[in-house]
Design a protein around this motif. Structure first.
Motif, PDB file in Angstrom:
ATOM      1  N   GLU A  47     -35.361 -15.089 -95.633  1.00  0.00           N
ATOM      2  CA  GLU A  47     -34.278 -15.192 -95.644  1.00  0.00           C
ATOM      3  C   GLU A  47     -33.351 -14.296 -96.422  1.00  0.00           C
ATOM      4  O   GLU A  47     -33.303 -13.914 -97.380  1.00  0.00           O
ATOM      5  CB  GLU A  47     -33.878 -16.713 -96.062  1.00  0.00           C
ATOM      6  N   ALA A  48     -32.213 -13.963 -95.751  1.00  0.00           N
ATOM      7  CA  ALA A  48     -31.276 -12.972 -96.392  1.00  0.00           C
ATOM      8  C   ALA A  48     -30.398 -13.757 -97.344  1.00  0.00           C
ATOM      9  O   ALA A  48     -30.289 -14.991 -97.283  1.00  0.00           O
ATOM     10  CB  ALA A  48     -30.489 -12.237 -95.375  1.00  0.00           C
ATOM     11  N   PRO A  49     -29.599 -13.069 -98.485  1.00  0.00           N
ATOM     12  CA  PRO A  49     -29.001 -13.673 -99.064  1.00  0.00           C
ATOM     13  C   PRO A  49     -27.578 -14.547 -98.516  1.00  0.00           C
ATOM     14  O   PRO A  49     -27.428 -15.396 -99.242  1.00  0.00           O
ATOM     15  CB  PRO A  49     -28.337 -12.349-100.074  1.00  0.00           C
ATOM     16  N   ASP A  50     -27.371 -14.087 -97.405  1.00  0.00           N
ATOM     17  CA  ASP A  50     -26.123 -14.732 -96.660  1.00  0.00           C
ATOM     18  C   ASP A  50     -26.975 -16.173 -95.689  1.00  0.00           C
ATOM     19  O   ASP A  50     -26.285 -16.708 -95.116  1.00  0.00           O
ATOM     20  CB  ASP A  50     -25.455 -14.003 -95.812  1.00  0.00           C
ATOM     21  N   ASN A  51     -27.941 -16.371 -96.261  1.00  0.00           N
ATOM     22  CA  ASN A  51     -28.956 -17.439 -95.602  1.00  0.00           C
ATOM     23  C   ASN A  51     -29.414 -17.272 -94.169  1.00  0.00           C
ATOM     24  O   ASN A  51     -29.583 -18.049 -93.347  1.00  0.00           O
ATOM     25  CB  ASN A  51     -28.478 -18.890 -95.799  1.00  0.00           C
ATOM     26  N   SER A  52     -29.033 -15.801 -93.447  1.00  0.00           N
ATOM     27  CA  SER A  52     -29.637 -15.807 -92.124  1.00  0.00           C
ATOM     28  C   SER A  52     -31.117 -15.637 -92.412  1.00  0.00           C
ATOM     29  O   SER A  52     -31.597 -15.040 -93.158  1.00  0.00           O
ATOM     30  CB  SER A  52     -28.918 -14.458 -91.605  1.00  0.00           C
ATOM     31  N   ILE A  53     -31.747 -15.763 -91.004  1.00  0.00           N
ATOM     32  CA  ILE A  53     -33.058 -15.663 -91.132  1.00  0.00           C
ATOM     33  C   ILE A  53     -33.525 -14.209 -90.634  1.00  0.00           C
ATOM     34  O   ILE A  53     -33.069 -13.758 -89.629  1.00  0.00           O
ATOM     35  CB  ILE A  53     -33.700 -16.536 -90.080  1.00  0.00           C
ATOM     36  N   MET A  54     -34.205 -13.449 -91.470  1.00  0.00           N
ATOM     37  CA  MET A  54     -34.541 -12.084 -91.242  1.00  0.00           C
ATOM     38  C   MET A  54     -35.907 -11.973 -90.490  1.00  0.00           C
ATOM     39  O   MET A  54     -36.176 -11.128 -89.837  1.00  0.00           O
ATOM     40  CB  MET A  54     -34.815 -11.517 -92.385  1.00  0.00           C
ATOM     41  N   GLY A  55     -36.711 -13.024 -90.488  1.00  0.00           N
ATOM     42  CA  GLY A  55     -38.014 -13.217 -89.892  1.00  0.00           C
ATOM     43  C   GLY A  55     -38.828 -14.258 -90.098  1.00  0.00           C
ATOM     44  O   GLY A  55     -38.359 -15.018 -90.919  1.00  0.00           O
ATOM     45  N   TYR A  56     -39.885 -14.245 -89.311  1.00  0.00           N
ATOM     46  CA  TYR A  56     -40.747 -15.743 -89.933  1.00  0.00           C
ATOM     47  C   TYR A  56     -41.998 -15.365 -89.395  1.00  0.00           C
ATOM     48  O   TYR A  56     -42.545 -14.565 -88.717  1.00  0.00           O
ATOM     49  CB  TYR A  56     -40.128 -16.880 -89.010  1.00  0.00           C
ATOM     50  N   MET A  57     -42.974 -16.133 -89.929  1.00  0.00           N
ATOM     51  CA  MET A  57     -44.424 -16.189 -89.792  1.00  0.00           C
ATOM     52  C   MET A  57     -44.824 -17.557 -89.181  1.00  0.00           C
ATOM     53  O   MET A  57     -44.544 -18.725 -89.867  1.00  0.00           O
ATOM     54  CB  MET A  57     -45.231 -15.818 -90.998  1.00  0.00           C
ATOM     55  N   LEU A  58     -45.516 -17.571 -88.141  1.00  0.00           N
ATOM     56  CA  LEU A  58     -45.985 -18.768 -87.447  1.00  0.00           C
ATOM     57  C   LEU A  58     -47.681 -18.732 -87.568  1.00  0.00           C
ATOM     58  O   LEU A  58     -48.176 -17.996 -86.873  1.00  0.00           O
ATOM     59  CB  LEU A  58     -45.592 -18.980 -86.164  1.00  0.00           C
ATOM     60  N   GLY A  59     -48.414 -19.543 -88.312  1.00  0.00           N
ATOM     61  CA  GLY A  59     -49.829 -19.433 -88.399  1.00  0.00           C
ATOM     62  C   GLY A  59     -50.422 -20.786 -88.561  1.00  0.00           C
ATOM     63  O   GLY A  59     -49.659 -22.065 -88.649  1.00  0.00           O
TER      64      GLY A  59
END
Length: 175
Positions: free
Chosen positions: A47-59
């Motif tokens: 998560e970026a400082p502005d709370n936007s999602i930058m990426g994710y991991m699904l495992g």
């Protein structure tokens, strides 16, 4: 500053900037919900400082005996945030959880055989091409996959990453 945390239910309404990208495999809502309920510690976001999602991991974790392992179902980073080391951070988080929480022997993932950028990235992270899976990806663009693996501490002799000498069909996969 980037932070990582477990994926929250509301994130399902906030991750289009990551998912609506040609390089990202997307899934239906029940798929994400299943991972969130069964393996919440392996479903993380950057998560970026502005709370936007930058990426994710699904495992997830799966297998039995010496085939007990962590599996990367998806790791993806929004185009705006690529080449910052986020994929490496997310992968290391899954590897550490697979090793320290699940006591897995290895981590594996499947990647399109034509996706040379991803293959090289995973190789830089220590993954090896374990076996080719013929016709793994179906649909409009059928394609083979590489099953790539990285041994964890429990696999002291690295038996889980000795490459197979022949390709396999999807129905031959253990899990």
């Amino acid at each position: 500053m980037t932070s990582t945390r477990q994926f929250h239910m509301n994130d399902l309404f906030r991750f289009n900037n990551v998912n609506l990208d040609v390089l990202t495999e997307t899934y239906n809502m029940p798929f994400y919900l299943q991972y969130m309920s069964k393996w919440p510690e392996l479903f993380t976001v950057a998560e970026a400082p502005d709370n936007s999602i930058m990426g994710y991991m699904l495992g997830k974790s799966e297998g039995s005996d010496t085939l007990w392992h962590g599996h990367v179902s998806a790791v993806t980073v929004a185009p705006l945030y690529r080449r910052l080391g986020l994929a490496k951070t997310l992968m290391e988080d899954l590897e550490n959880t697979s090793s320290n929480v699940y006591n897995a022997f290895f981590v594996d993932l499947f990647v399109r055989a034509s996706n040379t950028l991803a293959i090289h990235m995973y190789e830089k992270f220590g993954y090896v091409k374990y076996r080719r899976v013929l016709g793994y990806y179906s649909g409009d663009d059928p394609e083979d996959a590489w099953d790539m693996r990285k041994a964890l501490a429990r696999d002291e002799k690295k038996q889980s990453v000795i490459p197979m000498d022949r390709p396999v069909l999807p129905q031959e996969l253990e899990w």
